[in-house]
Scaffold this motif. Structure first.
Motif, PDB file in Angstrom:
ATOM      1  N   VAL A 197       0.864  -1.167   0.000  1.00 44.89           N
ATOM      2  CA  VAL A 197       0.000   0.000   0.000  1.00 44.89           C
ATOM      3  C   VAL A 197       0.903   1.219   0.000  1.00 44.89           C
ATOM      4  CG1 VAL A 197      -1.762   1.279   1.249  1.00 44.89           C
ATOM      5  CG2 VAL A 197      -1.849  -1.200   1.191  1.00 44.89           C
ATOM      6  N   LEU A 198       0.677   2.098  -0.954  1.00 43.73           N
ATOM      7  CA  LEU A 198       1.460   3.319  -1.087  1.00 43.73           C
ATOM      8  C   LEU A 198       0.530   4.518  -1.035  1.00 43.73           C
ATOM      9  CD1 LEU A 198       3.574   2.291  -4.207  1.00 43.73           C
ATOM     10  CD2 LEU A 198       4.375   2.376  -1.853  1.00 43.73           C
ATOM     11  N   PRO A 199       1.058   5.683  -0.668  1.00 42.18           N
ATOM     12  CA  PRO A 199       0.231   6.892  -0.781  1.00 42.18           C
ATOM     13  C   PRO A 199      -0.232   7.051  -2.229  1.00 42.18           C
ATOM     14  CG  PRO A 199       2.275   7.354   0.410  1.00 42.18           C
ATOM     15  CD  PRO A 199       2.385   5.956  -0.132  1.00 42.18           C
ATOM     16  N   LYS A 200      -1.457   7.525  -2.417  1.00 40.28           N
ATOM     17  CA  LYS A 200      -2.005   7.660  -3.772  1.00 40.28           C
ATOM     18  C   LYS A 200      -1.200   8.625  -4.626  1.00 40.28           C
ATOM     19  CE  LYS A 200      -6.714   6.319  -2.936  1.00 40.28           C
ATOM     20  NZ  LYS A 200      -8.081   6.482  -3.325  1.00 40.28           N
ATOM     21  N   THR A 201      -0.464   9.532  -3.980  1.00 37.69           N
ATOM     22  CA  THR A 201       0.312  10.517  -4.728  1.00 37.69           C
ATOM     23  C   THR A 201       1.562   9.918  -5.359  1.00 37.69           C
ATOM     24  OG1 THR A 201       1.461  11.133  -2.697  1.00 37.69           O
ATOM     25  CG2 THR A 201      -0.471  12.453  -3.307  1.00 37.69           C
ATOM     26  N   VAL A 202       1.939   8.712  -4.972  1.00 41.16           N
ATOM     27  CA  VAL A 202       3.157   8.094  -5.504  1.00 41.16           C
ATOM     28  C   VAL A 202       2.861   7.489  -6.872  1.00 41.16           C
ATOM     29  CG1 VAL A 202       4.894   6.292  -5.160  1.00 41.16           C
ATOM     30  CG2 VAL A 202       4.086   7.631  -3.215  1.00 41.16           C
ATOM     31  N   THR A 203       3.476   8.068  -7.896  1.00 32.23           N
ATOM     32  CA  THR A 203       3.297   7.577  -9.262  1.00 32.23           C
ATOM     33  C   THR A 203       4.635   7.250  -9.922  1.00 32.23           C
ATOM     34  OG1 THR A 203       3.314   9.821 -10.153  1.00 32.23           O
ATOM     35  CG2 THR A 203       1.148   8.863  -9.613  1.00 32.23           C
ATOM     36  N   ARG A 204       5.729   7.629  -9.270  1.00 26.50           N
ATOM     37  CA  ARG A 204       7.062   7.372  -9.806  1.00 26.50           C
ATOM     38  C   ARG A 204       7.992   6.999  -8.670  1.00 26.50           C
ATOM     39  NH1 ARG A 204       8.356   7.823 -14.814  1.00 26.50           N
ATOM     40  NH2 ARG A 204      10.489   8.382 -14.378  1.00 26.50           N
ATOM     41  N   GLY A 205       9.080   6.373  -9.033  1.00 24.99           N
ATOM     42  CA  GLY A 205      10.085   6.012  -8.042  1.00 24.99           C
ATOM     43  C   GLY A 205      11.218   5.298  -8.739  1.00 24.99           C
ATOM     44  N   LYS A 206      11.894   4.440  -7.982  1.00 26.02           N
ATOM     45  CA  LYS A 206      13.016   3.672  -8.518  1.00 26.02           C
ATOM     46  C   LYS A 206      12.905   2.233  -8.049  1.00 26.02           C
ATOM     47  CE  LYS A 206      15.911   7.647  -8.481  1.00 26.02           C
ATOM     48  NZ  LYS A 206      17.098   8.330  -8.236  1.00 26.02           N
ATOM     49  N   ILE A 207      13.321   1.317  -8.906  1.00 30.52           N
ATOM     50  CA  ILE A 207      13.447  -0.080  -8.508  1.00 30.52           C
ATOM     51  C   ILE A 207      14.939  -0.345  -8.396  1.00 30.52           C
ATOM     52  CG2 ILE A 207      13.027  -2.491  -9.084  1.00 30.52           C
ATOM     53  CD1 ILE A 207      10.566  -1.594 -10.646  1.00 30.52           C
ATOM     54  N   ILE A 208      15.337  -0.775  -7.209  1.00 32.07           N
ATOM     55  CA  ILE A 208      16.752  -0.975  -6.913  1.00 32.07           C
ATOM     56  C   ILE A 208      17.016  -2.463  -6.724  1.00 32.07           C
ATOM     57  CG2 ILE A 208      18.625  -0.396  -5.318  1.00 32.07           C
ATOM     58  CD1 ILE A 208      16.823   2.087  -4.533  1.00 32.07           C
ATOM     59  N   LYS A 209      17.970  -2.976  -7.481  1.00 28.74           N
ATOM     60  CA  LYS A 209      18.362  -4.390  -7.365  1.00 28.74           C
ATOM     61  C   LYS A 209      19.380  -4.507  -6.235  1.00 28.74           C
ATOM     62  CE  LYS A 209      20.642  -8.007 -10.052  1.00 28.74           C
ATOM     63  NZ  LYS A 209      21.250  -8.284 -11.363  1.00 28.74           N
ATOM     64  N   GLN A 210      19.093  -5.380  -5.289  1.00 21.63           N
ATOM     65  CA  GLN A 210      19.981  -5.619  -4.152  1.00 21.63           C
ATOM     66  C   GLN A 210      20.443  -7.070  -4.198  1.00 21.63           C
ATOM     67  OE1 GLN A 210      20.867  -3.182  -2.270  1.00 21.63           O
ATOM     68  NE2 GLN A 210      19.240  -1.695  -2.377  1.00 21.63           N
ATOM     69  N   VAL A 211      21.698  -7.286  -3.853  1.00 19.18           N
ATOM     70  CA  VAL A 211      22.217  -8.644  -3.743  1.00 19.18           C
ATOM     71  C   VAL A 211      22.406  -8.929  -2.253  1.00 19.18           C
ATOM     72  CG1 VAL A 211      24.057 -10.243  -4.359  1.00 19.18           C
ATOM     73  CG2 VAL A 211      23.366  -8.473  -5.983  1.00 19.18           C
ATOM     74  N   ASN A 212      21.720  -9.957  -1.776  1.00 19.84           N
ATOM     75  CA  ASN A 212      21.800 -10.340  -0.373  1.00 19.84           C
ATOM     76  C   ASN A 212      23.130 -11.033  -0.093  1.00 19.84           C
ATOM     77  OD1 ASN A 212      19.138  -9.397   0.181  1.00 19.84           O
ATOM     78  ND2 ASN A 212      18.321 -11.267  -0.728  1.00 19.84           N
ATOM     79  N   PRO A 213      23.535 -11.107   1.175  1.00 17.99           N
ATOM     80  CA  PRO A 213      24.805 -11.758   1.523  1.00 17.99           C
ATOM     81  C   PRO A 213      24.923 -13.196   1.011  1.00 17.99           C
ATOM     82  CG  PRO A 213      23.944 -10.560   3.407  1.00 17.99           C
ATOM     83  CD  PRO A 213      22.890 -10.501   2.337  1.00 17.99           C
ATOM     84  N   ASP A 214      23.783 -13.902   0.865  1.00 17.59           N
ATOM     85  CA  ASP A 214      23.833 -15.291   0.377  1.00 17.59           C
ATOM     86  C   ASP A 214      23.866 -15.379  -1.150  1.00 17.59           C
ATOM     87  OD1 ASP A 214      21.261 -14.650  -0.406  1.00 17.59           O
ATOM     88  OD2 ASP A 214      20.281 -16.204   0.800  1.00 17.59           O
ATOM     89  N   GLY A 215      23.915 -14.220  -1.828  1.00 18.19           N
ATOM     90  CA  GLY A 215      23.981 -14.203  -3.283  1.00 18.19           C
ATOM     91  C   GLY A 215      22.627 -14.088  -3.963  1.00 18.19           C
TER      92      GLY A 215
END
Length: 173
Positions: free
Chosen positions: A65-83
Motif C-alpha cells: 500500500v502506497l500513498p495515492k500521490t506516488v506515481t514514480r520512483g526507482k526499482i533498486i536491485k539488491q544482492v543479499n549476503p547469500d547471493g
C-alpha cells in the motif's frame, strides 16, 4: 517498398537490448482496479521503455500500500549476503524523504511473480511492446484472479505504446 522502409524505421526506434540490468531503474507506479480488486504495477524503465514489471494486489497484509500521490520512483536491485537478489521500490514523499519498500518479489503472490518475471524477460529482450501486450492477452489462465491480473498488466503496458494518449485516471480508482 514504402512498407519495408516503414518497418525498418520502426525497428530503428526499438531500444537496444541491455542484458545486464542496471542496479537502479526509474519506475512508474500504475494502479488499476478489476473486479473490485485493487492492483498495483511497478514498471521499471530503461531509457523510457518498459524493461521489467512487478505486479500484485494492493493489500495491507500481503501486498503493498502506497500513498495515492506516488506515481514514480526507482526499482533498486539488491544482492543479499547469500547471493540471492531482491528488488526494492524507493520513492520520495512530499517532504523529500526517501521511503524504501524492500522485497517486491516477496510482497506478491508467487504465481504473479513468475508470470511477471517471464514478461520482464520478454521486455528486457525488447520484443515490440504491441507483441508483448498481445502475448499477455493470449495467455490462457484458469484462475479468475490471475485473469484479472492479466488484464491489468495489459493496461499498464499499453501506456507505453507510441501515440497512446489514454488517460490512466480511470484505471487508478
Amino acid at each position: 517498398m514504402e512498407g519495408n522502409s516503414k518497418k525498418e524505421s520502426l525497428q530503428d526506434q526499438r531500444p537496444e537490448v541491455v542484458e545486464v540490468r542496471p542496479q537502479v531503474l526509474e519506475c512508474d507506479v500504475v494502479r488499476f482496479q478489476n473486479n473490485k480488486e485493487k492492483w498495483v504495477a511497478f514498471v521499471g524503465l530503461l531509457d523510457g521503455y518498459p524493461y521489467e514489471i512487478f505486479t500484485g494486489l494492493q493489500d495491507d497484509e500481503e501486498g503493498i500500500v502506497l500513498p495515492k500521490t506516488v506515481t514514480r520512483g526507482k526499482i533498486i536491485k539488491q544482492v543479499n549476503p547469500d547471493g540471492s537478489k531482491r528488488y526494492d521500490f524507493q520513492f520520495e514523499n512530499k517532504r523529500g524523504y526517501k521511503t524504501t519498500v524492500e522485497g517486491l518479489s516477496e510482497k506478491f503472490n508467487p504465481e504473479y511473480w513468475n508470470y511477471a518475471k517471464l514478461i520482464s524477460g520478454v521486455l528486457r529482450y525488447r520484443m515490440p511492446l504491441e507483441h508483448v501486450i498481445r502475448l499477455v492477452a493470449s495467455l490462457s489462465l484458469k484462475d479468475e484472479s490471475i485473469n484479472t491480473w492479466k488484464v491489468g498488466v495489459e493496461r499498464a503496458l499499453k501506456k507505453y505504446l507510441p501515440g497512446n494518449v489514454d488517460d490512466l485516471e480511470e484505471t487508478q480508482d
